[in-house]
Design an enzyme around this catalytic site. Structure first.
Site, PDB file in Angstrom:
ATOM      1  CB  CYS A  92      -1.470  52.757  24.447  1.00  0.00           C
ATOM      2  SG  CYS A  92      -2.553  51.363  24.747  1.00  0.00           S
ATOM      3  CD  GLU A  93      -3.773  48.972  18.454  1.00  0.00           C
ATOM      4  OE1 GLU A  93      -4.174  47.809  18.508  1.00  0.00           O
ATOM      5  OE2 GLU A  93      -3.304  49.477  17.409  1.00  0.00           O
ATOM      6  CG  HIS A  94      -5.123  48.342  23.599  1.00  0.00           C
ATOM      7  ND1 HIS A  94      -3.986  47.603  23.898  1.00  0.00           N
ATOM      8  CD2 HIS A  94      -5.634  47.797  22.471  1.00  0.00           C
ATOM      9  CE1 HIS A  94      -3.832  46.642  23.008  1.00  0.00           C
ATOM     10  NE2 HIS A  94      -4.813  46.746  22.125  1.00  0.00           N
ATOM     11  CG  HIS A  95      -5.835  52.098  27.839  1.00  0.00           C
ATOM     12  ND1 HIS A  95      -4.925  51.061  27.755  1.00  0.00           N
ATOM     13  CD2 HIS A  95      -6.921  51.592  28.458  1.00  0.00           C
ATOM     14  CE1 HIS A  95      -5.436  49.980  28.322  1.00  0.00           C
ATOM     15  NE2 HIS A  95      -6.650  50.271  28.748  1.00  0.00           N
ATOM     16  CG  HIS A 135       3.647  50.479  27.238  1.00  0.00           C
ATOM     17  ND1 HIS A 135       2.937  50.215  26.085  1.00  0.00           N
ATOM     18  CD2 HIS A 135       4.905  50.020  27.007  1.00  0.00           C
ATOM     19  CE1 HIS A 135       3.718  49.613  25.207  1.00  0.00           C
ATOM     20  NE2 HIS A 135       4.926  49.476  25.757  1.00  0.00           N
ATOM     21  CB  CYS A 186      -1.904  51.981  29.282  1.00  0.00           C
ATOM     22  SG  CYS A 186      -0.754  50.816  28.543  1.00  0.00           S
ATOM     23  CD  GLN A 231       7.644  48.103  23.450  1.00  0.00           C
ATOM     24  OE1 GLN A 231       7.100  48.681  24.385  1.00  0.00           O
ATOM     25  NE2 GLN A 231       8.820  47.512  23.574  1.00  0.00           N
TER      26      GLN A 231
END
Length: 221
Positions: A108-111, A177, A179, A149
């Site tokens: 995940c690019e956020h976490h 995910h 996250c 995704q």
């Protein structure tokens, strides 16, 4: 428990072309040195509350950097190169080609925590086909980059459509995910489903139904 995300509507062509162009070839970025990367890992270990100099962690920065080279190797590979070799001797075959249950691991690019799932990819040939392993490799290239995704689903479809120029492409991704499972709401076992269609698949809902049916029926058979 399944969380369903429906096919997302296309953006204007100019915006879509600009947004996806970057993903068709190898992204270019200025990278720090290995030493700088290892120093960053040591900083994170200290920030987490541990001592990077203790015996169990002394070699951790080196191991993390080495593992990142593998986990994010998609930045050094081009889906265009993988999909570029095609075959025109298809004996007139022009029906759906489906490669299903392509396992992948992404982040995940956020976490920067794992996304674990399977991709199902189909296309309708137009005079040429590509080796089946190339489809799986294209999925792997995009998976081994920082992702959402939704973006990964669109990138796979765009690459196949632009390189092979088939009559249509269908992509479905099912993934869990971490996250959501490991942090935040902490809902283990929840999966997300995304799909996108181009060409004939987009124009004819019955082709979308056939694609989904083939994915589900072959799994249950």
């Amino acid at each position: 428990m399944d969380a369903i995300v429906k096919s997302f509507p296309p953006r204007p062509e100019a915006d879509a072309e600009q947004a996806t162009k970057h993903y068709l070839d190898k992204p270019v970025t200025d990278r720090p040195s290995r030493e700088e990367a290892e120093a960053a890992v040591r900083t994170l270990l200290r920030w987490a509350g541990d001592d990077p100099e203790r015996e169990g962690l002394k070699e951790t920065p080196e191991r993390v950097v080495k593992s990142y080279q593998e986990l994010f190797s998609g930045y050094d590979r081009s889906p265009v190169e993988e999909l570029g070799r095609t075959f025109e001797e298809v004996a007139g075959y022009d029906d759906m080609v489906l490669v299903k249950d392509i396992s992948f691991h992404s982040h995940c690019e956020h976490h920067m925590v794992p996304i674990i799932g399977k991709a199902h990819v189909a296309y309708l040939p137009k005079g040429k086909v590509v080796g089946l392993s190339k489809i799986a490799r294209a999925v792997d290239i995009y998976a081994r980059r920082l992702q959402t995704q939704e973006a990964m689903t669109a990138q796979i479809a765009t690459a196949i459509q632009d390189v092979l120029k088939p009559r249509g492409v269908a992509v479905m991704i099912e993934a869990e995910h971490m996250c959501m499972s490991m942090r935040g709401i902490q809902k283990q076992g929840s999966t997300t489903l995304t799909s996108t269609f181009t060409g004939v698949f987009k124009e004819k809902p019955e082709e979308q139904v056939r694609f989904v049916t083939m994915v589900r029926d072959s799994r249950n058979g």
